[in-house]
Design an enzyme around this catalytic site. Sequence first.
Site, short mmCIF file in Angstrom:
data_model
loop_
_atom_site.label_atom_id
_atom_site.label_comp_id
_atom_site.label_asym_id
_atom_site.label_seq_id
_atom_site.Cartn_x
_atom_site.Cartn_y
_atom_site.Cartn_z
N GLY A 59 0.86 -1.19 0.00
CA GLY A 59 0.00 0.00 0.00
C GLY A 59 0.89 1.23 0.00
O GLY A 59 2.01 1.20 -0.53
N ASN A 109 -0.21 2.86 12.75
CA ASN A 109 -0.56 4.04 13.54
C ASN A 109 -1.38 3.61 14.76
O ASN A 109 -1.95 2.52 14.78
CB ASN A 109 -1.42 4.96 12.66
CG ASN A 109 -1.33 6.40 13.08
OD1 ASN A 109 -0.53 6.76 13.93
ND2 ASN A 109 -2.17 7.22 12.48
N ALA A 158 2.17 9.45 2.25
CA ALA A 158 2.14 8.84 0.93
C ALA A 158 0.71 8.40 0.63
O ALA A 158 -0.06 8.12 1.55
CB ALA A 158 3.06 7.62 0.89
N ARG A 215 -1.79 6.28 -2.67
CA ARG A 215 -1.78 5.57 -3.95
C ARG A 215 -2.64 6.34 -4.95
O ARG A 215 -3.76 6.70 -4.61
CB ARG A 215 -2.33 4.17 -3.76
CG ARG A 215 -1.34 3.25 -3.07
CD ARG A 215 -1.90 1.90 -2.86
NE ARG A 215 -2.88 1.87 -1.77
CZ ARG A 215 -3.56 0.78 -1.42
NH1 ARG A 215 -3.39 -0.33 -2.07
NH2 ARG A 215 -4.40 0.82 -0.40
N LYS A 244 1.42 10.80 19.17
CA LYS A 244 0.75 10.86 17.86
C LYS A 244 -0.71 10.43 18.01
O LYS A 244 -1.60 11.03 17.41
CB LYS A 244 1.49 9.97 16.85
CG LYS A 244 0.88 10.02 15.46
CD LYS A 244 1.92 9.93 14.36
CE LYS A 244 1.32 10.25 12.99
NZ LYS A 244 0.86 9.06 12.27
N ASN A 284 -3.91 12.62 16.97
CA ASN A 284 -4.93 12.07 16.07
C ASN A 284 -6.32 12.09 16.72
O ASN A 284 -7.32 12.31 16.05
CB ASN A 284 -4.58 10.65 15.65
CG ASN A 284 -3.44 10.58 14.65
OD1 ASN A 284 -2.84 9.54 14.45
ND2 ASN A 284 -3.12 11.70 14.00
N ASN A 297 -8.37 20.44 8.64
CA ASN A 297 -7.79 20.57 9.98
C ASN A 297 -7.86 22.02 10.47
O ASN A 297 -8.20 22.28 11.63
CB ASN A 297 -6.32 20.11 9.97
CG ASN A 297 -6.20 18.60 9.70
OD1 ASN A 297 -7.21 17.89 9.66
ND2 ASN A 297 -4.98 18.13 9.51
P1 NAD Z 1 -2.67 1.13 2.83
O1 NAD Z 1 -4.09 0.73 2.99
O2 NAD Z 1 -2.29 2.07 1.72
O3 NAD Z 1 -1.76 -0.16 2.65
C1 NAD Z 1 -1.93 -1.32 3.39
C2 NAD Z 1 -1.69 -2.49 2.45
O4 NAD Z 1 -1.61 -3.68 3.21
C3 NAD Z 1 -2.81 -2.68 1.42
O5 NAD Z 1 -2.24 -2.76 0.14
C4 NAD Z 1 -3.43 -4.02 1.82
O6 NAD Z 1 -3.93 -4.76 0.72
C5 NAD Z 1 -2.21 -4.70 2.44
N1 NAD Z 1 -2.52 -5.85 3.28
C6 NAD Z 1 -3.39 -5.94 4.32
N2 NAD Z 1 -3.40 -7.19 4.82
C7 NAD Z 1 -2.53 -7.90 4.09
C8 NAD Z 1 -2.12 -9.25 4.10
N3 NAD Z 1 -2.60 -10.13 4.98
N4 NAD Z 1 -1.19 -9.66 3.19
C9 NAD Z 1 -0.68 -8.80 2.28
N5 NAD Z 1 -1.04 -7.50 2.21
C10 NAD Z 1 -1.96 -7.06 3.11
O7 NAD Z 1 -2.20 1.71 4.23
P2 NAD Z 1 -1.08 2.80 4.55
O8 NAD Z 1 -1.62 4.15 4.27
O9 NAD Z 1 0.21 2.39 3.94
O10 NAD Z 1 -1.01 2.68 6.14
C11 NAD Z 1 -0.31 1.65 6.82
C12 NAD Z 1 -0.18 2.12 8.27
O11 NAD Z 1 0.67 3.27 8.28
C13 NAD Z 1 -1.51 2.55 8.88
O12 NAD Z 1 -1.57 2.19 10.22
C14 NAD Z 1 -1.48 4.07 8.73
O13 NAD Z 1 -2.27 4.76 9.70
C15 NAD Z 1 0.00 4.36 8.93
N6 NAD Z 1 0.45 5.62 8.34
C16 NAD Z 1 0.17 5.90 7.03
C17 NAD Z 1 0.64 7.09 6.48
C18 NAD Z 1 0.39 7.45 5.03
O14 NAD Z 1 0.73 8.58 4.62
N7 NAD Z 1 -0.19 6.57 4.22
C19 NAD Z 1 1.39 7.99 7.27
C20 NAD Z 1 1.66 7.65 8.60
C21 NAD Z 1 1.18 6.46 9.12
O1 KPL Z 2 -1.58 12.57 11.47
C1 KPL Z 2 -2.51 13.28 11.10
C2 KPL Z 2 -3.59 12.60 10.36
O2 KPL Z 2 -4.27 13.22 9.56
O3 KPL Z 2 -3.76 11.39 10.58
C3 KPL Z 2 -2.54 14.73 11.47
C4 KPL Z 2 -2.30 15.59 10.26
C5 KPL Z 2 -1.45 15.03 12.48
C6 KPL Z 2 -3.84 15.12 12.10
O4 KPL Z 2 -4.09 14.42 13.26
#
Ligand code: NAD
Ligand code: KPL
Length: 303
Positions: A9, A103, A129, A131, A182, A186, A200
Amino acid sequence: MTWHVLGAGSLGSLWATRLFRAGLPVRLILRNPEQLASYRASGGLSLVENGHSQLYPIAAETADSAAPVQRLLLACKAYDAEEAAASLAPRLAPGAEIILLQNGLGSQDAVAARLPRVRCILASSTEGAFRDGPWRVVFAGQGHNWLGVPGQEQAPAWLGELQQAGIPHAWSAAILAKLWRKLALNCAINPLTVLHQCRNGDLRDWPQDVQALSSELAELLRGCGQTEAADDLHKEVLRVIDATAANYSSMYQDVAQGRRTEITYLLGHACRQARQHGLATPQLDALHERLLACLAARGLPLV
Ligand code: NAD
Ligand code: KPL
């Protein structure tokens, strides 16, 4: 040693592509044979940075491949973490390490309880990030990655590989404080943006709500022994609201796009911990109820 990355992801792809282009061995673990076929047809993962897209032909497999896993980056959502990690149990080598990129809090303990012989490394990321197409990730926000095992000062030698890959990071024995801080941010921001359907920065119109939530969250952090994470919480909440004023929170975006939220590991965790510590958190409880009702009204999962 190979970096296995479960979950291609947003964050998983961001890490995998940077490790791969630094010449480090990386293998993606995808959900099922259909996903694997689709991935292979695409030729690899694309990373978009500053408008420029680059394709990286990273090797991929499913969980039932045979090769042992020594180092795993678990990059799925918190609600998938326990089952995803357990699906790899037969392949985890003695002394295997799992980096938990989820998270919130709660999923890390669930993984550790399910896989007691594995070394769990907690991580908290502020990178951004998303998609914008199949097997394509856009690097949307500079940030930082904290990694650590509570109380362990000694960082593993492989942290040098993150340096080599240009992944901003630091080791912290106080990783729980980072995760709690964090989580508190959140909880103070994200649910209100869902309930008020706003960015926000618009939360500046609800100063009393933000103040009351921040104050309850700070009390909760202190009650949980996270005094450092409680320091100046309200000030930090206001700073983040200002710094991200034009953004929609991640929870707002999940709800807007009809995706499951991580409520159980954010506000749900805060409310459960308050009960366990005998703390009264009326503002958080009411917010939790309102958020659950909002998710129910939209037909979204409540966990
Ligand atoms: P996402 O949904 O984009 O990606 C997760 C991926 O895991 C998906 O492609 C899903 O198909 C895959 N997946 C789930 N179960 C699976 C399994 N059993 N086998 C193989 N693949 C599997 O999620 P994300 O945005 O990358 O977030 C991941 C974590 O990071 C979350 O807890 C999110 O809160 C945290 N996070 C994300 C961001 C961000 O900008 N995206 C920033 C900070 C924290
Ligand atoms: O981490 C965040 C989110 O959107 O999940 C911020 C921008 C800090 C807001 O809680």
